[in-house]
Design an enzyme around this catalytic site. Structure first.
Site, PDB file in Angstrom:
ATOM      1  N   SER A  11       0.837  -1.203   0.000  1.00  0.00           N
ATOM      2  CA  SER A  11       0.000   0.000   0.000  1.00  0.00           C
ATOM      3  C   SER A  11       0.877   1.259   0.000  1.00  0.00           C
ATOM      4  CB  SER A  11      -0.958  -0.055   1.189  1.00  0.00           C
ATOM      5  OG  SER A  11      -1.980   0.875   1.026  1.00  0.00           O
ATOM      6  N   ASP A  66     -10.120  -5.732  -2.895  1.00  0.00           N
ATOM      7  CA  ASP A  66      -9.517  -4.669  -2.067  1.00  0.00           C
ATOM      8  C   ASP A  66     -10.392  -3.415  -2.163  1.00  0.00           C
ATOM      9  OD1 ASP A  66      -7.907  -2.482  -1.234  1.00  0.00           O
ATOM     10  OD2 ASP A  66      -6.072  -3.548  -1.799  1.00  0.00           O
ATOM     11  N   HIS A  88      -7.299  -6.162   1.236  1.00  0.00           N
ATOM     12  CA  HIS A  88      -6.111  -5.314   1.442  1.00  0.00           C
ATOM     13  C   HIS A  88      -5.288  -5.788   2.652  1.00  0.00           C
ATOM     14  CE1 HIS A  88      -4.102  -1.546   0.433  1.00  0.00           C
ATOM     15  NE2 HIS A  88      -4.092  -1.166   1.696  1.00  0.00           N
TER      16      HIS A  88
HETATM   17  N1  GSH Z   1      -7.517   2.194   9.088  1.00  0.00           N
HETATM   18  C1  GSH Z   1      -7.824   2.415   7.694  1.00  0.00           C
HETATM   19  C2  GSH Z   1      -7.115   1.463   6.808  1.00  0.00           C
HETATM   20  C3  GSH Z   1      -5.691   1.328   7.133  1.00  0.00           C
HETATM   21  C4  GSH Z   1      -5.114   0.111   6.470  1.00  0.00           C
HETATM   22  O1  GSH Z   1      -5.792  -0.697   5.822  1.00  0.00           O
HETATM   23  N2  GSH Z   1      -3.838  -0.023   6.642  1.00  0.00           N
HETATM   24  C5  GSH Z   1      -3.148  -1.112   6.007  1.00  0.00           C
HETATM   25  C6  GSH Z   1      -2.050  -0.515   5.159  1.00  0.00           C
HETATM   26  S1  GSH Z   1      -2.733   0.709   4.046  1.00  0.00           S
HETATM   27  C7  GSH Z   1      -2.531  -2.019   7.037  1.00  0.00           C
HETATM   28  O2  GSH Z   1      -1.580  -2.718   6.745  1.00  0.00           O
HETATM   29  N3  GSH Z   1      -3.077  -2.020   8.259  1.00  0.00           N
HETATM   30  C8  GSH Z   1      -2.480  -2.727   9.370  1.00  0.00           C
HETATM   31  C9  GSH Z   1      -2.753  -4.196   9.445  1.00  0.00           C
HETATM   32  O3  GSH Z   1      -3.617  -4.715   8.716  1.00  0.00           O
HETATM   33  O4  GSH Z   1      -2.087  -4.849  10.266  1.00  0.00           O
HETATM   34  C10 GSH Z   1      -9.303   2.291   7.459  1.00  0.00           C
HETATM   35  O5  GSH Z   1      -9.989   1.872   8.374  1.00  0.00           O
HETATM   36  O6  GSH Z   1      -9.766   2.596   6.358  1.00  0.00           O
END
Ligand code: GSH
Length: 284
Positions: A150, A228, A261
């Site tokens: 991402s 995604d 995602h």
């Molecule tokens: N918190 C955001 C999305 C954040 C998100 O999806 N972050 C990804 C990277 S862009 C991630 O790796 N989150 C941490 C995880 O899944 O451990 C939302 O609710 O829309």
């Protein structure tokens, strides 16, 4: 440069460690993780840098991507840096949003106040951290690859295209391919770099490829889940495919049906990415 060990845990005959240090570049204390396979006791190991996405620390990939088994088999050191500077004195999004400030450094050097005194993640990842790692770990910095997820996929693609002599191989999961045309990217670039859109294009994978051309002999590997929720508005893999096609950059874009995602998606395909990097680094 002094390094403090936070933890070291034995895994697949190697060591999964977490370390912290005072950074002169980000002007705060930084944490990162390093997996060292047992083979590195015999010969300096090639390195794969893994850049994480929004909201992450070094911990997400280290504990959820499941890279240790394959890294051990292939003899790869895996380094997971944090995604931003940290600490009480480090500015954050005024509204506490997750897409700017803490956990959202976007792998660039901010030029605008109040960000510029700490948000120097480009220099941190490409210069300060490699020098520190080389002092303390059995790494061969002549054989480096870079990958990410991402926002970290954006980081991997842009850092690679700006430094092909450093990173000999590149891959990404669900990267933000064209941040100058996506809300996450526009917010970050506007805050960190100011309103000069010409400058933004130095931090956009599609623009870098279109403006500076392909890197011969490198195949970009990208996995994108078709389930995604961010694909249309934020990630835009079609734009990367178009830019690569226009300049003749070799790209293997795999559209993976149904995957989202999350780290479940990453864990499913990370072995392929590590094999891609091991093969490229073995040929040097
Ligand atoms: N918190 C955001 C999305 C954040 C998100 O999806 N972050 C990804 C990277 S862009 C991630 O790796 N989150 C941490 C995880 O899944 O451990 C939302 O609710 O829309």
């Amino acid at each position: 440069m002094t390094l403090t060990t936070v933890s070291e845990i034995y895994a697949f005959e190697g060591i999964q460690g977490v370390y912290k240090h005072a950074s002169d570049v980000t002007n705060c204390e930084m944490e990162f993780s390093v997996y060292v396979p047992s083979s590195a006791a015999l010969e300096m190991a090639p390195v794969v840098w893994y850049l994480s996405g929004l909201t992450c620390t070094q911990d997400n990939a280290t504990t959820k991507a499941g890279f240790q088994r394959t890294a051990s088999e292939l003899g790869l050191v895996i380094i997971c840096p944090d995604t931003s500077p940290r600490g009480e004195t480090v500015p954050d999004d005024p509204e506490g949003a997750y897409d700017l400030g803490l956990g959202a450094g976007f792998y660039l050097d901010a030029t605008e106040e109040p960000w510029s005194s700490h948000y120097q993640m480009y220099s941190y990842i490409t210069q300060e951290l490699p020098a520190l790692v080389a002092e303390h770990f059995p790494v061969d910095l002549g054989r480096q690859a870079i990958m990410g997820h991402s926002m970290g996929g954006h980081g991997a693609l842009t850092l690679w295209r700006k430094n092909p002599e450093l990173y000999k191989s590149v891959s990404a999961f669900s990267p933000i391919c064209h941040p100058i045309d996506a809300p996450w990217g526009q917010k970050a670039l506007n805050n960190y770099l100011g309103t000069d859109v010409g400058e933004w294009s130095n931090h956009d994978a599609c623009a870098l490829l279109l403006n500076h051309g392909p890197i011969e002999g490198v195949q970009i590997l990208v996995d994108q889940g078709m389930g995604d929720q961010f694909i249309e508005e934020q990630l835009k893999p079609d734009q990367l495919e178009l830019a690569c096609g226009m300049v003749g950059q070799d790209l293997l874009l795999r559209r993976q049906m149904d995957y989202d995602h999350s780290y479940y998606f990453i864990a499913t395909f990370i072995e392929d990415h590590l094999r891609h990097h091991a093969q490229a680094l073995a040929n040097l």
